[in-house]
Design a protein around this motif. Structure first.
Motif, PDB file in Angstrom:
ATOM      1  N   GLU A 147      11.785  -5.076 -22.175  1.00  0.00           N
ATOM      2  CA  GLU A 147      12.646  -5.977 -21.411  1.00  0.00           C
ATOM      3  C   GLU A 147      14.088  -5.797 -21.873  1.00  0.00           C
ATOM      4  N   GLY A 148      14.990  -5.884 -20.921  1.00  0.00           N
ATOM      5  CA  GLY A 148      16.396  -5.672 -21.225  1.00  0.00           C
ATOM      6  C   GLY A 148      16.801  -4.217 -21.179  1.00  0.00           C
ATOM      7  N   GLN A 149      15.837  -3.350 -20.923  1.00  0.00           N
ATOM      8  CA  GLN A 149      16.084  -1.911 -20.849  1.00  0.00           C
ATOM      9  C   GLN A 149      15.699  -1.439 -19.449  1.00  0.00           C
ATOM     10  N   SER A 150      16.522  -0.582 -18.864  1.00  0.00           N
ATOM     11  CA  SER A 150      16.184  -0.044 -17.552  1.00  0.00           C
ATOM     12  C   SER A 150      15.109   1.023 -17.709  1.00  0.00           C
ATOM     13  N   LEU A 151      14.429   1.309 -16.616  1.00  0.00           N
ATOM     14  CA  LEU A 151      13.408   2.350 -16.657  1.00  0.00           C
ATOM     15  C   LEU A 151      14.044   3.702 -16.963  1.00  0.00           C
ATOM     16  N   GLU A 152      15.218   3.934 -16.443  1.00  0.00           N
ATOM     17  CA  GLU A 152      15.901   5.201 -16.731  1.00  0.00           C
ATOM     18  C   GLU A 152      16.151   5.353 -18.225  1.00  0.00           C
ATOM     19  N   GLU A 153      16.589   4.280 -18.874  1.00  0.00           N
ATOM     20  CA  GLU A 153      16.813   4.324 -20.325  1.00  0.00           C
ATOM     21  C   GLU A 153      15.501   4.532 -21.071  1.00  0.00           C
ATOM     22  N   ALA A 154      14.437   3.904 -20.582  1.00  0.00           N
ATOM     23  CA  ALA A 154      13.130   4.054 -21.233  1.00  0.00           C
ATOM     24  C   ALA A 154      12.625   5.490 -21.123  1.00  0.00           C
ATOM     25  N   LEU A 155      12.840   6.141 -19.991  1.00  0.00           N
ATOM     26  CA  LEU A 155      12.409   7.522 -19.808  1.00  0.00           C
ATOM     27  C   LEU A 155      13.148   8.459 -20.756  1.00  0.00           C
TER      28      LEU A 155
ATOM     29  N   ALA B 111      15.500  15.624 -13.662  1.00  0.00           N
ATOM     30  CA  ALA B 111      16.378  14.568 -13.160  1.00  0.00           C
ATOM     31  C   ALA B 111      16.030  14.216 -11.717  1.00  0.00           C
ATOM     32  N   ILE B 112      15.644  15.231 -10.936  1.00  0.00           N
ATOM     33  CA  ILE B 112      15.254  14.997  -9.546  1.00  0.00           C
ATOM     34  C   ILE B 112      13.949  14.199  -9.480  1.00  0.00           C
ATOM     35  N   TRP B 113      12.955  14.634 -10.291  1.00  0.00           N
ATOM     36  CA  TRP B 113      11.687  13.916 -10.326  1.00  0.00           C
ATOM     37  C   TRP B 113      11.878  12.492 -10.844  1.00  0.00           C
ATOM     38  N   ASN B 114      12.716  12.338 -11.870  1.00  0.00           N
ATOM     39  CA  ASN B 114      12.928  11.017 -12.460  1.00  0.00           C
ATOM     40  C   ASN B 114      13.548  10.049 -11.465  1.00  0.00           C
ATOM     41  N   ALA B 115      14.479  10.532 -10.653  1.00  0.00           N
ATOM     42  CA  ALA B 115      15.163   9.654  -9.698  1.00  0.00           C
ATOM     43  C   ALA B 115      14.163   9.046  -8.717  1.00  0.00           C
ATOM     44  N   GLU B 116      13.258   9.863  -8.196  1.00  0.00           N
ATOM     45  CA  GLU B 116      12.275   9.344  -7.248  1.00  0.00           C
ATOM     46  C   GLU B 116      11.240   8.489  -7.967  1.00  0.00           C
ATOM     47  N   PHE B 117      10.854   8.909  -9.176  1.00  0.00           N
ATOM     48  CA  PHE B 117       9.901   8.115  -9.949  1.00  0.00           C
ATOM     49  C   PHE B 117      10.455   6.723 -10.232  1.00  0.00           C
ATOM     50  N   ILE B 118      11.717   6.653 -10.630  1.00  0.00           N
ATOM     51  CA  ILE B 118      12.352   5.365 -10.936  1.00  0.00           C
ATOM     52  C   ILE B 118      12.389   4.485  -9.691  1.00  0.00           C
ATOM     53  N   GLN B 119      12.698   5.078  -8.531  1.00  0.00           N
ATOM     54  CA  GLN B 119      12.763   4.314  -7.283  1.00  0.00           C
ATOM     55  C   GLN B 119      11.439   3.620  -6.985  1.00  0.00           C
TER      56      GLN B 119
ATOM     57  N   GLN C 200       0.829  -1.213   0.000  1.00  0.00           N
ATOM     58  CA  GLN C 200       0.000   0.000   0.000  1.00  0.00           C
ATOM     59  C   GLN C 200       0.860   1.258   0.000  1.00  0.00           C
ATOM     60  N   GLN C 201       1.913   1.265   0.824  1.00  0.00           N
ATOM     61  CA  GLN C 201       2.805   2.426   0.859  1.00  0.00           C
ATOM     62  C   GLN C 201       3.508   2.606  -0.485  1.00  0.00           C
ATOM     63  N   ILE C 202       3.981   1.511  -1.084  1.00  0.00           N
ATOM     64  CA  ILE C 202       4.646   1.589  -2.380  1.00  0.00           C
ATOM     65  C   ILE C 202       3.702   2.157  -3.436  1.00  0.00           C
ATOM     66  N   TRP C 203       2.475   1.638  -3.468  1.00  0.00           N
ATOM     67  CA  TRP C 203       1.476   2.072  -4.458  1.00  0.00           C
ATOM     68  C   TRP C 203       1.166   3.549  -4.292  1.00  0.00           C
ATOM     69  N   GLN C 204       0.963   3.977  -3.068  1.00  0.00           N
ATOM     70  CA  GLN C 204       0.623   5.381  -2.815  1.00  0.00           C
ATOM     71  C   GLN C 204       1.780   6.305  -3.186  1.00  0.00           C
ATOM     72  N   ARG C 205       2.997   5.928  -2.818  1.00  0.00           N
ATOM     73  CA  ARG C 205       4.152   6.775  -3.140  1.00  0.00           C
ATOM     74  C   ARG C 205       4.368   6.854  -4.644  1.00  0.00           C
ATOM     75  N   PHE C 206       4.175   5.722  -5.342  1.00  0.00           N
ATOM     76  CA  PHE C 206       4.347   5.738  -6.791  1.00  0.00           C
ATOM     77  C   PHE C 206       3.349   6.677  -7.455  1.00  0.00           C
ATOM     78  N   HIS C 207       2.071   6.577  -7.086  1.00  0.00           N
ATOM     79  CA  HIS C 207       1.056   7.399  -7.743  1.00  0.00           C
ATOM     80  C   HIS C 207       1.195   8.875  -7.371  1.00  0.00           C
ATOM     81  N   ARG C 208       1.697   9.156  -6.183  1.00  0.00           N
ATOM     82  CA  ARG C 208       1.925  10.552  -5.814  1.00  0.00           C
ATOM     83  C   ARG C 208       3.047  11.153  -6.663  1.00  0.00           C
ATOM     84  N   ILE C 209       4.144  10.416  -6.802  1.00  0.00           N
ATOM     85  CA  ILE C 209       5.266  10.948  -7.575  1.00  0.00           C
ATOM     86  C   ILE C 209       4.929  10.969  -9.056  1.00  0.00           C
ATOM     87  N   LEU C 210       4.101  10.026  -9.526  1.00  0.00           N
ATOM     88  CA  LEU C 210       3.669  10.036 -10.925  1.00  0.00           C
ATOM     89  C   LEU C 210       2.908  11.319 -11.232  1.00  0.00           C
TER      90      LEU C 210
END
Length: 250
Positions: A230-238, A179-187, A152-162
């Motif tokens: 697949e085979g690509q990191s989220l950072e690369e996809a962004l 870059a700051i927003w992306n770092a937290e979004f990726i986490q 629940q905490q993960i889901w809420q934090r993800f949607h807030r940062i999204l």
């Protein structure tokens, strides 16, 4: 024995003026004539457990036409408590709701949802396979919520940062700010993806075991795929999709 309802009471839900049910611990079969309220009874359990209806997005439509609110109460047997838990939920036409557990107000619907995991199969259930990806994400999130205490905490934090990141994109934030927003979004996106993947990995052996009793289905396999290649990191996809993202949120 796990969690199971030992009593269910319904007031002012669709055709139900008032009703009471005492389910047994095991298989319960409900039968009756068409339009006698069978589906509404199942809807009551789903409403109590989730705060939502699987029949209508407008909860006001669930309330009997001449009533101001609906009320659903229940007793729940659970191994975590020595005596049955009393649960209750009331919703009115204005969208206000109250949830109670053991006579005390709950902080959120999620507290009750965690106690009463349910899954419903209805005529639109095929959309889990044939429908949009949002249906499959919701299914995975439901399972992960009940199997992972941190979900629940993960889901809420993800949607807030999204939401915050999308606002930054709309305002055309500079590269340093993004870059700051992306770092937290990726986490949090990676944490959410990992939780979903763990749930599918735990679910798959159970599904395979069930399918073995239904040879008509044939071979069965489920595979979790994140929302990027697949085979690509989220950072690369962004980075690869930055121009498309800017157009999407504009």
């Amino acid at each position: 024995m796990g969690n199971h309802l030992t009593q269910l009471q319904i007031q002012h839900l669709r055709c139900w003026t008032q009703g009471i049910l005492a389910p047994v611990d095991g298989l319960n079969i409900i039968h009756g004539a068409n339009a006698s309220g069978k589906t509404s009874l199942l809807e009551a359990i789903y409403l109590l457990a989730t705060g939502k209806s699987f029949r209508s997005p407008q909860l006001a439509h669930c309330i009997a036409h001449d009533k101001a609110h609906l009320l659903i109460t229940a007793q729940l047997h659970t191994d975590a408590y020595p005596a049955p838990l009393h649960l209750g939920m009331q919703k009115d036409r204005q969208g206000n709701s109250s949830v109670r557990i053991a006579g005390n107000p709950a902080n959120s619907q999620a507290e009750l949802t965690r106690l009463l995991p349910v899954q419903v199969f209805h005529p639109q259930s095929h959309e889990l396979i044939s429908g949009a990806p949002v249906k499959r994400r919701a299914f995975m999130d439901w399972g992960a919520f009940h199997s992972n205490p941190q979900f629940q905490q993960i889901w809420q934090r993800f949607h807030r940062i999204l939401k915050q990141r999308n606002e930054a994109l709309k305002k055309k934030a500079n590269a340093q700010e993004m870059a700051i927003w992306n770092a937290e979004f990726i986490q949090w996106a990676n944490a959410l993806s990992a939780a979903r993947q763990d749930y599918i990995a735990a679910l798959l052996p159970e599904l395979i075991s069930l399918v073995q009793h239904m040879p008509i289905i044939g071979a069965f396999h489920a595979h979790y795929a994140p929302g990027w290649k697949e085979g690509q990191s989220l950072e690369e996809a962004l980075l690869a999709d930055r121009d498309k993202e800017l157009k999407t949120v504009a």
